[in-house]
Write a protein that holds these residues in place. Structure first.
Motif, short mmCIF file in Angstrom:
data_model
loop_
_atom_site.label_atom_id
_atom_site.label_comp_id
_atom_site.label_asym_id
_atom_site.label_seq_id
_atom_site.Cartn_x
_atom_site.Cartn_y
_atom_site.Cartn_z
N CYS A 29 0.83 -1.21 0.00
CA CYS A 29 0.00 0.00 0.00
C CYS A 29 0.87 1.25 0.00
CB CYS A 29 -0.90 0.02 1.23
SG CYS A 29 -2.20 -1.19 1.18
N THR A 30 0.39 2.27 -0.69
CA THR A 30 1.08 3.55 -0.70
C THR A 30 0.10 4.65 -0.32
OG1 THR A 30 0.59 3.86 -3.04
CG2 THR A 30 2.71 2.86 -2.50
N LYS A 31 0.63 5.72 0.19
CA LYS A 31 -0.19 6.86 0.56
C LYS A 31 -0.59 7.60 -0.72
CE LYS A 31 0.07 10.15 4.32
NZ LYS A 31 0.94 10.89 5.21
N PRO A 32 -1.86 8.04 -0.81
CA PRO A 32 -2.27 8.74 -2.04
C PRO A 32 -1.61 10.12 -2.13
CG PRO A 32 -4.03 8.80 -0.43
CD PRO A 32 -2.97 7.92 0.13
N ASP A 33 -1.32 10.54 -3.35
CA ASP A 33 -0.79 11.90 -3.52
C ASP A 33 -1.95 12.89 -3.50
OD1 ASP A 33 -1.93 11.19 -5.90
OD2 ASP A 33 -0.27 11.82 -7.16
N ARG A 34 -1.63 14.17 -3.58
CA ARG A 34 -2.65 15.21 -3.44
C ARG A 34 -3.73 15.11 -4.52
NH1 ARG A 34 -3.18 18.72 -0.45
NH2 ARG A 34 -2.42 20.72 0.09
N LYS A 35 -3.32 14.82 -5.75
CA LYS A 35 -4.26 14.73 -6.86
C LYS A 35 -5.25 13.57 -6.64
CE LYS A 35 -4.42 14.10 -11.84
NZ LYS A 35 -3.67 13.79 -13.03
N GLU A 36 -4.73 12.42 -6.26
CA GLU A 36 -5.59 11.26 -6.02
C GLU A 36 -6.52 11.50 -4.84
OE1 GLU A 36 -5.25 6.43 -5.30
OE2 GLU A 36 -3.45 7.68 -5.18
#
Length: 72
Positions: A29-36
């Motif tokens: 799992c990865t942390k979502p970026d601002r756009k997502e």
């Protein structure tokens, strides 16, 4: 020894496999970026708005129908 082997096979092994799979999932799992994040937040907000509007519309239609049926 048969009972402990059966217990290990049906209780311990699935728990170990679940823990292993869970750790693998968390590592991927990865942390979502601002756009997502903003895209998901907008979609959630639109969904809340639509569900609220549907609930309001159903209530708006239900009140007169209920008054006609009950005969207040």
């Amino acid at each position: 020894m048969e009972k402990s082997e059966g217990f290990n096979e049906f209780a311990i092994q699935p728990l170990k496999q679940f823990a292993k799979d869970s750790m693998h999932f968390v590592k991927k799992c990865t942390k979502p970026d601002r756009k997502e994040f903003t895209m998901v937040a907008k979609a959630t907000g639109i969904g809340f708005f639509i569900m609220g509007f549907i609930g309001f519309f159903v209530k708006l239609v239900h009140i007169p129908i209920n008054n006609i049926l009950v005969g207040n």
